[in-house]
Design an enzyme around this catalytic site. Structure first.
Site, PDB file in Angstrom:
ATOM      1  CB  SER A 229      -0.767  -0.190   1.217  1.00  0.00           C
ATOM      2  OG  SER A 229      -0.497   1.038   2.128  1.00  0.00           O
ATOM      3  CE  LYS A 230      -2.139   5.115  -3.810  1.00  0.00           C
ATOM      4  NZ  LYS A 230      -3.136   6.080  -4.388  1.00  0.00           N
ATOM      5  NE  ARG A 231      -2.602   3.540   4.617  1.00  0.00           N
ATOM      6  CZ  ARG A 231      -3.334   3.473   3.318  1.00  0.00           C
ATOM      7  NH1 ARG A 231      -3.660   4.537   2.569  1.00  0.00           N
ATOM      8  NH2 ARG A 231      -4.014   2.270   2.915  1.00  0.00           N
ATOM      9  CG  ASP A 232       2.639  -1.238   3.134  1.00  0.00           C
ATOM     10  OD1 ASP A 232       2.392  -1.209   4.236  1.00  0.00           O
ATOM     11  OD2 ASP A 232       2.127  -1.973   2.215  1.00  0.00           O
TER      12      ASP A 232
END
Ligand code: GLU
Length: 455
Positions: A229-232
């Site tokens: 995910s973009k947050r990883d």
């Protein structure tokens, strides 16, 4: 064969992440491999979610990665404008074509695209109501990566919203037609849209482009399971820039997310990647993000740089850390880096690793000191070394003379040179490991070394 025209079509709604970078890179590689054209088209129709900062970030990251576009913002081209927000008239005229062909209807203010096929109604469990469905011919998606995928659409879909905005499916296809796109290379998450898109191409009587849907990117196993995910950690391209990764190394790593040169090599020059890059060699199984591999490739690139180039990347890192003035000596910098380049794995580590070459205010490792001091001879060895080293004249301060100085000291005391080295290294650098000892003393210079031994 028609000259290849590919496009990267981002929606600038957030940070530029590794999945987008991979899509951009694969399009770019294919254009460069085939001598085709790489178009950058900004899909900014979602006015609420697009921001100028996101667009800036996107362009900055693309430039940083060296993904130059032949047509698009700042590059011009005969198929512009390249911002969807400026193409309203074009969409309107394409809409009229469909209207004339009887392929649209209006319902509750929205304009629908009408599929061809037999119509019937069916109870929809999710909507809990009767819905109209269409028995349409299944669409065959000939995907260069996934093979043939057959899929039928069974509901008409909106192409213009009630507020007058065209939808993603519509503008995406109209632009691919209007811009003469021959190959659509995009993430697998779009595969579910492709049958709609092909229906639209056919309704316009336009040739359907070749498709290549890129495999998913999974999380690094140390982070978790499932889609990255973009947050990883590791997902944002900006972060690599901030952490002083080499853009060529990041680009090399990203190329391996679904593609490989088939011979197990991982560090490849971009020219070679371009030469070998074929869409049919892209794997369909998911790619897995691997933080360690990224760091390893970056290290391999760093190691291979000539010291002049290494210095070019290192200077801003050291000035940002306050260790070097912008106009600080280039020859001194290169002498320091010649000692450090192979000892550290990333430029991020550089300021901490080499601070003492540039300032007297460096950190000292107290545990290392405790250990040295336990032997009880710390001060004695330090003062012996100081006296011996101070006897070397300024113009004779070099590795060879430093070596003989310690050799003489060792002989005089019937000890190994190692009796002095860690003590001196600690006094000069605050740690007991680092670059090669004698060359380090040479580079730091006589006066600084003597002064640090005097405390
Ligand atoms: N704007 C779409 C996206 O960012 C483009 C999809 C496509 O490449 O067709 O996902």
């Amino acid at each position: 064969m028609k000259p290849v025209r590919v496009r990267f079509a981002p929606s600038p709604t957030g940070f530029f992440h590794i999945g987008s970078a991979r899509t951009a890179l694969f399009n770019w590689l294919y254009a460069r491999h085939t001598g085709g054209t790489f178009v950058l088209r900004i899909e900014d129709t979602d006015r609420e979610r697009n921001t100028p900062e996101a667009l800036e970030g996107l362009l900055r990251s693309m430039r940083w990665l060296g993904l130059d576009w032949d047509e698009g913002p700042g590059a011009g081209g005969e198929f512009g404008p390249y911002f969807q927000s400026e193409r309203g008239d074009i969409y309107q005229s394409y809409l009229e074509q469909l209207q004339k062909a009887g392929r649209t209807y209006e319902k509750e203010g929205a304009i629908y695209f009408k599929l061809e096929g037999e119509r019937y109604t069916e109870y929809d469990d999710y909507l809990q109501t009767e819905v109209e469905k269409v028995r349409a011919e299944p669409v065959l998606i000939r995907d260069l990566i996934r093979g043939d995928v057959s899929r039928a659409e069974n509901r008409d879909f909106v192409i213009y919203r009630a507020n007058g905005d065209p939808t993603f499916h519509f503008v995406n296809v109209v632009d691919d037609i209007a811009m003469g796109i021959t190959h659509v290379i995009r993430g697998e998450d779009h595969l579910s849209n492709t049958s709609k898109h092909i229906e639209l191409f056919q309704a316009f009587g336009a040739p359907v482009p070749e498709y290549a849907h890129l495999p998913l990117i999974l999380k690094d196993p140390s982070i978790g399971k499932g889609k990255m995910s973009k947050r990883d950690r590791g997902a944002l391209i900006d972060e690599y820039q901030e952490r002083h990764f080499l853009p060529a190394a990041v680009r090399n790593y990203v190329a391996l997310l679904g593609w490989s040169p088939k011979d197990d090599r991982e560090v490849l020059d971009v020219g070679e990647i371009i030469e070998k890059f074929e869409l049919s060699d892209i794997q369909k199984s998911p790619a897995r993000f691997d933080e360690k591999k990224m760091a390893y490739i970056n290290f391999e690139y760093l190691k291979a740089l000539p010291v002049e180039t290494y210095a070019w990347f290192a200077r801003p890192v050291l000035t940002a850390a306050g260790l070097m003035a912008e106009e600080g000596s280039e020859s001194y910098l290169q002498r320091v880096l010649a000692l450090c380049q192979e000892k550290i794995t990333s430029l991020e580590e550089l300021p901490k690793f080499c601070a003492y070459f540039f300032t007297d205010q460096f950190e000292r490792d107290s545990a290392a000191y405790e250990k040295l001091n336990k032997k009880g001879d710390f001060q004695v060895r330090l003062s012996e070394a100081r006296t011996a080293l101070a006897a070397i004249a300024a113009d004779e301060w070099n590795t060879a003379n430093l070596e003989s100085c310690f050799a003489a000291l060792a002989e005089q005391h019937s000890l190994k040179q190692h009796a002095w080295w860690p003590v001196v290294r600690y006094a000069v650098s605050g740690v007991t490991s680092g670059p090669d000892f004698l060359p380090m003393l040479e580079v730091i210079g006589r006066d600084v070394v003597i002064a640090r031994l005097s405390v």
